[in-house]
Design a protein around this motif. Structure first.
Motif, PDB file in Angstrom:
ATOM      1  N   VAL A  29      56.101  -9.571  91.549  1.00  0.00           N
ATOM      2  CA  VAL A  29      56.153  -8.453  92.535  1.00  0.00           C
ATOM      3  C   VAL A  29      55.170  -8.743  93.318  1.00  0.00           C
ATOM      4  O   VAL A  29      53.995  -9.176  93.024  1.00  0.00           O
ATOM      5  CB  VAL A  29      55.880  -7.003  91.878  1.00  0.00           C
ATOM      6  CG1 VAL A  29      56.030  -5.829  93.067  1.00  0.00           C
ATOM      7  CG2 VAL A  29      56.869  -6.672  90.746  1.00  0.00           C
ATOM      8  N   PHE A  52      59.297 -12.451  94.544  1.00  0.00           N
ATOM      9  CA  PHE A  52      59.665 -13.709  94.751  1.00  0.00           C
ATOM     10  C   PHE A  52      59.743 -14.511  93.229  1.00  0.00           C
ATOM     11  O   PHE A  52      59.820 -13.363  92.215  1.00  0.00           O
ATOM     12  CB  PHE A  52      58.346 -14.443  95.493  1.00  0.00           C
ATOM     13  CG  PHE A  52      57.230 -14.263  94.710  1.00  0.00           C
ATOM     14  CD1 PHE A  52      56.857 -15.115  93.790  1.00  0.00           C
ATOM     15  CD2 PHE A  52      56.427 -13.060  95.116  1.00  0.00           C
ATOM     16  CE1 PHE A  52      55.423 -14.786  93.384  1.00  0.00           C
ATOM     17  CE2 PHE A  52      55.142 -12.986  94.447  1.00  0.00           C
ATOM     18  CZ  PHE A  52      54.638 -13.891  93.539  1.00  0.00           C
ATOM     19  N   GLU A  78      45.737 -14.976  89.807  1.00  0.00           N
ATOM     20  CA  GLU A  78      46.023 -13.446  89.933  1.00  0.00           C
ATOM     21  C   GLU A  78      46.733 -12.978  88.568  1.00  0.00           C
ATOM     22  O   GLU A  78      47.554 -13.276  88.056  1.00  0.00           O
ATOM     23  CB  GLU A  78      47.541 -13.352  90.712  1.00  0.00           C
ATOM     24  CG  GLU A  78      47.234 -13.721  92.373  1.00  0.00           C
ATOM     25  CD  GLU A  78      48.359 -13.560  93.249  1.00  0.00           C
ATOM     26  OE1 GLU A  78      49.260 -12.870  92.693  1.00  0.00           O
ATOM     27  OE2 GLU A  78      48.123 -13.723  94.330  1.00  0.00           O
ATOM     28  N   GLU A  80      47.905 -10.649  85.815  1.00  0.00           N
ATOM     29  CA  GLU A  80      48.986  -9.659  85.962  1.00  0.00           C
ATOM     30  C   GLU A  80      49.679  -9.091  84.566  1.00  0.00           C
ATOM     31  O   GLU A  80      49.322  -9.794  83.616  1.00  0.00           O
ATOM     32  CB  GLU A  80      50.243 -10.470  86.643  1.00  0.00           C
ATOM     33  CG  GLU A  80      49.740 -10.784  87.992  1.00  0.00           C
ATOM     34  CD  GLU A  80      50.627 -10.861  88.925  1.00  0.00           C
ATOM     35  OE1 GLU A  80      51.862 -10.878  88.930  1.00  0.00           O
ATOM     36  OE2 GLU A  80      50.431 -11.349  90.137  1.00  0.00           O
ATOM     37  N   ASP A 109      49.640 -15.305  87.671  1.00  0.00           N
ATOM     38  CA  ASP A 109      50.335 -15.979  88.495  1.00  0.00           C
ATOM     39  C   ASP A 109      49.532 -16.681  89.508  1.00  0.00           C
ATOM     40  O   ASP A 109      48.840 -16.342  90.324  1.00  0.00           O
ATOM     41  CB  ASP A 109      50.833 -14.628  89.712  1.00  0.00           C
ATOM     42  CG  ASP A 109      51.648 -15.096  91.041  1.00  0.00           C
ATOM     43  OD1 ASP A 109      51.856 -16.341  90.982  1.00  0.00           O
ATOM     44  OD2 ASP A 109      51.578 -14.021  91.768  1.00  0.00           O
ATOM     45  N   LYS A 130      53.899 -20.806  95.184  1.00  0.00           N
ATOM     46  CA  LYS A 130      54.134 -19.817  93.985  1.00  0.00           C
ATOM     47  C   LYS A 130      54.745 -20.438  92.873  1.00  0.00           C
ATOM     48  O   LYS A 130      54.522 -20.170  91.628  1.00  0.00           O
ATOM     49  CB  LYS A 130      54.819 -18.509  94.645  1.00  0.00           C
ATOM     50  CG  LYS A 130      53.907 -17.677  95.305  1.00  0.00           C
ATOM     51  CD  LYS A 130      52.851 -16.741  94.451  1.00  0.00           C
ATOM     52  CE  LYS A 130      52.131 -15.782  95.224  1.00  0.00           C
ATOM     53  NZ  LYS A 130      51.093 -15.311  94.435  1.00  0.00           N
TER      54      LYS A 130
HETATM   55 MN    MN Z   1      51.050 -12.074  91.931  1.00  0.00          MN
END
Ligand code: MN
Length: 227
Positions: A29, A52, A78, A80, A109, A130
């Protein structure tokens, strides 16, 4: 079954006190904490969530050393909350969405921010920013039968022992149930899907030799190093 070439292995994540969790797809997300949306230059109003993906084999187990990836000078973390689905569905109502959850884990992430930024600017896909190799570290999954559903509690990331990101799961703009419900309107969800639910503020770059420790209250910590 015989195949023309050796079949790829099934990627899995360890489960606390049980057999490993086989990974089918990894959904992520975008901008699901208001303070992170602001730091990325966006209005944190409750616009619908967007998604994504990362490939299943981007999973990295805790305790790993991840080689610094190619083609980037801005490799970022990141932290999460990861949701692991044990059941699937389409157009799942919010009130039924948590029935799909098998368990929860702490994940990262990892992002080639410079490639993502360039893609955004040019209106191109984010995939190479990503969804690259080893971009999805994930700690062992705690079954929801043990942890309960995770709706609040601290989430943080330390780099070399210093806090870099800190938030609370209750700050999610879209809750886990709402996220599952929305996502199931776009794609059929299935057992083995992971959802990386978004990151709080404080994202930043890592460098060779950094040690990353991630935490969500009630779950097993994540630890990886950058090689
Ligand atoms: Mn993220």
């Amino acid at each position: 079954m015989a195949y023309a070439i050796p079949a790829p292995a099934i990627v899995s994540v360890p489960v606390l006190g049980g057999d490993p969790f086989p990974v089918r797809r990894i959904y992520c997300v975008g901008r699901n904490y208001a303070d992170h949306a602001r730091e990325m230059g966006h209005d944190p109003d409750r616009e619908p969530p967007f998604f994504f993906m990362k490939p299943a084999d981007a999973i990295v187990p805790t305790g790993s050393t991840i080689p610094y990836p190619s083609k980037t000078k801005d490799y970022q973390h990141e932290i999460e909350l990861v949701v692991a689905l044990g059941k699937g569905g389409r157009d799942v109502p919010v009130a039924k969405a948590l029935d799909l959850v098998f368990g929860y884990a702490v994940g990262l992430d990892m992002t080639r921010r410079d490639l993502q930024g360039e893609a955004k600017k040019l209106g191109r896909p984010w995939d190479m920013g990503k969804g690259f190799d080893q971009s999805a570290p994930c700690a062992p999954i705690t079954p929801a039968s043990k942890s309960g559903h995770i709706a609040k509690g601290a989430i943080w990331l330390k780099v070399n022992g210093e806090i870099r990101q800190k938030g609370n799961i209750d700050q999610l703009i879209w809750s886990v149930a709402e996220t599952i419900s929305y996502l199931s309107g776009y794609v059929g969800l299935a057992p083995g899907d992971l959802i990386y639910s978004g990151t709080p503020a404080g994202v930043g770059a890592v460098k060779q030799g950094d040690r990353l420790e991630g935490h969500v209250d009630g779950l097993t910590d994540l630890a990886v190093a950058i090689g």
